[in-house]
Design a protein around this motif. Sequence first.
Motif, mmCIF file in Angstrom:
data_model
loop_
_atom_site.group_PDB
_atom_site.id
_atom_site.type_symbol
_atom_site.label_atom_id
_atom_site.label_comp_id
_atom_site.label_asym_id
_atom_site.label_seq_id
_atom_site.Cartn_x
_atom_site.Cartn_y
_atom_site.Cartn_z
ATOM 1 N N GLU A 1 -1.673 -3.873 5.596
ATOM 2 C CA GLU A 1 -0.813 -3.151 4.654
ATOM 3 C C GLU A 1 -1.426 -1.815 4.246
ATOM 4 O O GLU A 1 -0.697 -0.827 4.093
ATOM 5 N N SER A 2 -2.719 -1.772 4.042
ATOM 6 C CA SER A 2 -3.334 -0.510 3.639
ATOM 7 C C SER A 2 -3.226 0.528 4.745
ATOM 8 O O SER A 2 -3.002 1.723 4.467
ATOM 9 N N ARG B 1 0.432 1.714 4.747
ATOM 10 C CA ARG B 1 0.704 2.497 3.538
ATOM 11 C C ARG B 1 0.062 3.881 3.617
ATOM 12 O O ARG B 1 0.716 4.902 3.315
ATOM 13 N N ASN B 2 -1.180 3.946 4.027
ATOM 14 C CA ASN B 2 -1.866 5.237 4.084
ATOM 15 C C ASN B 2 -1.269 6.152 5.150
ATOM 16 O O ASN B 2 -1.172 7.370 4.957
ATOM 17 N N THR C 1 2.347 7.446 3.869
ATOM 18 C CA THR C 1 2.457 8.165 2.599
ATOM 19 C C THR C 1 1.503 9.344 2.466
ATOM 20 O O THR C 1 1.504 9.995 1.417
ATOM 21 N N GLU D 1 6.293 -8.683 7.746
ATOM 22 C CA GLU D 1 6.061 -7.747 6.646
ATOM 23 C C GLU D 1 7.343 -6.974 6.368
ATOM 24 O O GLU D 1 7.920 -6.382 7.274
ATOM 25 N N LEU E 1 8.754 -3.768 4.847
ATOM 26 C CA LEU E 1 8.379 -2.427 4.411
ATOM 27 C C LEU E 1 9.560 -1.819 3.678
ATOM 28 O O LEU E 1 10.670 -1.756 4.218
ATOM 29 N N LEU F 1 10.579 1.602 1.480
ATOM 30 C CA LEU F 1 10.312 2.943 0.957
ATOM 31 C C LEU F 1 11.489 3.352 0.071
ATOM 32 O O LEU F 1 12.641 3.304 0.501
ATOM 33 N N LYS G 1 8.199 5.612 -3.768
ATOM 34 C CA LYS G 1 7.457 4.372 -4.006
ATOM 35 C C LYS G 1 7.503 3.538 -2.738
ATOM 36 O O LYS G 1 8.532 3.468 -2.068
ATOM 37 N N ILE G 2 6.395 2.925 -2.399
ATOM 38 C CA ILE G 2 6.318 2.096 -1.196
ATOM 39 C C ILE G 2 5.835 0.704 -1.582
ATOM 40 O O ILE G 2 4.989 0.549 -2.467
ATOM 41 N N SER G 3 6.396 -0.294 -0.944
ATOM 42 C CA SER G 3 5.963 -1.669 -1.184
ATOM 43 C C SER G 3 6.030 -2.443 0.122
ATOM 44 O O SER G 3 6.912 -2.218 0.955
ATOM 45 N N LEU G 4 5.083 -3.336 0.303
ATOM 46 C CA LEU G 4 5.041 -4.224 1.464
ATOM 47 C C LEU G 4 4.871 -5.651 0.964
ATOM 48 O O LEU G 4 4.069 -5.908 0.066
#
Length: 384
Positions: free
Chosen positions: A115-116, A119-120, A123, A294, A296, A298, A311-314
């Motif tokens: 996830e990291s 996300r990185n 974003t 997962e 995802l 956004l 905002k992002i969430s997983l």
Amino acid sequence: MAGNGSRSGGSLGAVQRPGGGALLPRAASLSGEMPGPAQVATVGQTRLKAQQTVAFDSMCRRDDITRHDILHNVIRKRSRDARGCMSLPMSIAFCVLYAGSMRLHEDITNVFLLESAVRNTLTKDLDDINTIGELWAWLNGPFASVLFVQEDLYGEPLPLPERSRVLQYSQVQGSVVFRQWRSSDEPWGINVSSADPYALALQDSEEGFVPLSELSMDEGRRMSLLRPELAPSLPGEVDDDATYEFLFYPTMNLTEIHQRLSYLEQRRWLDGETNGLSITALLLNAELGRPRIEQLLLEFSFNRGGGIYWKISLESLFLKPFPSYLSILVDVLWLSMLLGSTAWMLRKAAQATRSGELNRHMMHFPVLLEWMIIVMGWLNVLAF
């Protein structure tokens, strides 16, 4: 006196030292050896406890100096404290088993690594986006290149089943859904003249400009579920009459992906009346850790005064509930302790009910804490 001392000392496993004084162990007196300090201390403690027991028994038998209700309360409190101390190791084991079960089920390390990285990667350029034009440029560039990979590391075209891999370990499953919420359901967008037959076909079908309330399925009107996590972050009232979707598929080649994005940009799919935009994709990971899906998500919110907020969430959904036999064993032990605790607390509640002290029993703080732990434990079982 010596005979009496021997008989009284025999009941305690010791004899009296000549000339009076502390009691001596019988084995030491027979062998003629002097006892050590540890033996003397042990005999002294035994004698003290015996004297206390006799004193308590004598007090209980006399009504003139003892209130039996106070004595019963003291005994009951001491008994309760003793049971609490004896149950402390079981409580610690219960907490340790629960923490171990959660650690084994969640696969925290691998989930964080995946996830990291996603996300990185997605974003790192979002903080520089302030206008709708910059958002379209990001969608056509970094976003499309991350989610719709068409080539391998050597620039060779990937076969269709291997396309749309995200950072090597995950793969897009199903459609990538673009959904926007508008402040009104009035028609919008401009018609563009293009020599591209693909864009003209999209324009003729009005794809992306038809509200969800008018999209139908074979058996009637299509239903759309508003997810609870979206409702607080979306301005204005949200309904199907002002909600619009546009889909992208992982089987499409990258050229077609860019054509569809250009079609939306040229027709001004996003404008000043857009309240929010969400992009949802499902990623399958079956190579790093346990197999899981997962989600995802956004989310972009458009401020009327200018500016775009994101905002992002997983969220992970494991496809294999137990990673190993150790996880099953830990779960079984924890569930057995939960069943035992529940049965024990129900038994104590039944005893308190029969004695007419249920309210007093339930108002005891350790009892309330124990019931709270039991209820939370069963909620975890039901949620699993």
